[in-house]
Scaffold this motif. Structure first.
Motif, short mmCIF file in Angstrom:
data_model
loop_
_atom_site.label_atom_id
_atom_site.label_comp_id
_atom_site.label_asym_id
_atom_site.label_seq_id
_atom_site.Cartn_x
_atom_site.Cartn_y
_atom_site.Cartn_z
N UNK A 126 4.35 -0.84 -7.80
CA UNK A 126 4.05 0.29 -7.98
C UNK A 126 2.72 0.95 -7.98
N UNK A 127 1.75 -0.08 -7.65
CA UNK A 127 0.47 0.19 -7.66
C UNK A 127 0.00 -0.09 -6.04
N UNK A 128 -1.09 0.89 -5.72
CA UNK A 128 -1.44 0.97 -4.29
C UNK A 128 -2.66 -0.24 -4.28
N UNK A 129 -2.03 -1.37 -3.75
CA UNK A 129 -2.98 -2.52 -3.85
C UNK A 129 -3.96 -2.55 -2.60
N UNK A 130 -4.72 -3.32 -2.70
CA UNK A 130 -5.95 -3.34 -1.71
C UNK A 130 -5.71 -3.32 -0.19
N UNK A 131 -4.49 -4.22 0.19
CA UNK A 131 -4.39 -4.08 1.56
C UNK A 131 -3.57 -2.95 2.19
N UNK A 132 -2.82 -2.31 1.00
CA UNK A 132 -2.40 -0.91 1.41
C UNK A 132 -3.19 -0.02 1.59
N UNK A 133 -4.39 0.05 0.79
CA UNK A 133 -5.52 1.06 0.74
C UNK A 133 -6.01 0.98 1.79
N UNK A 134 -6.40 -0.36 2.38
CA UNK A 134 -7.09 -0.70 3.90
C UNK A 134 -6.40 -0.14 4.91
N UNK A 135 -5.26 -0.27 4.64
CA UNK A 135 -4.24 0.11 6.08
C UNK A 135 -4.29 1.63 5.90
N UNK A 136 -4.27 2.25 4.89
CA UNK A 136 -4.02 3.83 4.88
C UNK A 136 -5.39 4.23 5.37
#
Length: 400
Positions: free
Chosen positions: A347-357
């Motif tokens: 449920x948390x926006x983890x670092x790899x997800x944020x970098x991709x965004x």
């Protein structure tokens, strides 16, 4: 009605090639057809396209010329089936109208599979994906009203709700996080294998459709929205195809493909409301029964195993296109904030997800958000389905 396709024989293969006159099917009437007839057509087009693509890949990896000739013979008929099915779609329908129907397929097909899937991990994969297709339908509905000044409800007819799902801008995950754990071919239930193949084929066809039709629009926002969602469909194909055990032999995959076609043609024949389209489902079922026997013979000769080791003795309960409003609403209440991490869900926006965004969006709003802003500027609101009371009334009338 139950059917054991391993015992039932169909039309002999040498009698299956059709003339142009037979392939020149009359398309459905877009203004008076059952929306789920259109959904069944789109779904079967994806299944037939997958059958053809798989057969080509098999042939490219097969050194036996006799097997390659047999695959080519069946594949030609599969190509004719794909043409007959896809040509049922009317030329009168715009690309966006067909797109809305594609997303209705994605929502109600995937929701039905999720409801029916016996494996909890696989079920979660379908539940996760359906909330994204649900939002794609919403975004395209707003684009449709902007460009063609019509309501998406004229296409989906209140059978599928048009409202926000998991926001499309959040569907852009790192590719590593789109790969799931596969089922175990030795222990997975036959129904689970059919589900994975069916949804993979449907999403693959959607991906290919958007890849090709997106540039046909002149409006910049339309071109941009198709480009964005086509990239997400790539992620969806990765998500679903990774559920299939890569250890399955080519022969296992071949018989599963043919068995799945029998299952779906049988399912759609059982529920089809258009007699003319139902006759096509019945004809193709009788063709596929023979294709399955060809595949089974090849498996016995070249894989040294009996297909009954991997196939169910009789077809499962029919796959049904039907409203899934309450089921999807339940998922919206409990899973809208999920994303993926590795092969699991968080449920948390983890670092790899944020970098991709950050990399994909570049600090700007993506097309899926800009289409909403432009719609708001034009109409002072976003597009959604009519009230739930009106939806229920339309649904009662539809099934009366």
């Amino acid at each position: 009605m139950t059917l054991n396709p391993l015992e039932q024989r169909g039309i002999p293969l040498e009698r299956q090639v059709r003339s142009w006159r037979e392939l020149d099917v009359e398309p459905i009437d877009p203004d008076h057809c059952d929306p789920y007839t259109r959904c069944r057509i789109i779904a079967m087009n994806g299944i037939e396209a997958e059958a053809v693509l798989f057969s080509h890949q098999f042939a490219r990896h097969c050194p036996d010329p006799e097997v390659r000739r047999r695959l080519a013979e069946v594949r030609y008929v599969e190509q004719q089936q794909q043409k007959a099915v896809n040509w049922l779609l009317p030329g009168l329908a715009s690309v966006l109208e067909t797109t809305l129907a594609y997303e209705q397929v994605a929502v109600d097909l995937t929701a039905w599979v999720a409801r029916s899937e016996p494996d909890p991990y696989l079920r979660q994969a379908y539940q996760f994906g359906v909330l994204e297709d649900f939002d794609h339908l919403f975004r395209y509905a707003n684009l449709y009203e902007m460009i063609e000044h019509r309501k998406a409800d004229s296409i989906v007819e209140q059978l599928t709700e048009v409202m926000p799902g998991r926001p499309t801008k959040l569907h852009h995950r790192h590719p590593e996080d789109n790969v799931r754990e596969p089922y175990d071919r030795a222990t997975a239930q036959p129904l689970s294998k059919l589900h994975a193949l069916t949804v993979t084929a449907a999403e693959q066809q959607t991906m290919n459709f958007y890849m090709n039709v997106g540039p046909q629009y002149m409006e910049p926002i339309a071109r941009q929205l198709y480009q964005e969602i086509a990239l997400i469909e790539e992620a969806h194909v990765t998500h679903y195809e990774s559920l299939i055990d890569p250890g399955e032999t080519w022969w296992e995959q071949l018989v599963t493909h043919e068995y799945n076609e029998c299952y779906l043609y049988h399912s759609f024949m059982e529920q089809e409301t258009d007699p003319r389209v139902k006759a096509i489902w019945e004809l193709h079922l009788n063709m596929e029964l023979e294709h399955l026997h060809v595949a089974c013979d090849l498996m016995r000769r070249h894989d040294g195993r009996d297909p009954q080791e991997v196939l169910a003795p009789e077809l499962p309960n029919v796959l049904t296109f039907e409203p899934n409003k309450q089921y999807v609403r339940g998922l919206l209440d409990t899973q809208i904030d999920l994303t993926t991490l590795g092969t699991g869900y968080v449920r948390d926006a983890h670092e790899r997800f944020r970098r991709m965004q950050e990399r994909v969006h570049g600090g700007e709003e993506p097309p899926s958000e800009r289409v909403m802003a432009q719609h708001e500027d034009l109409f002072g609101r976003e597009y959604r389905s009519q009230t739930e009371d009106a939806a229920r009334e339309r649904e009662r009338n539809h099934h009366a």
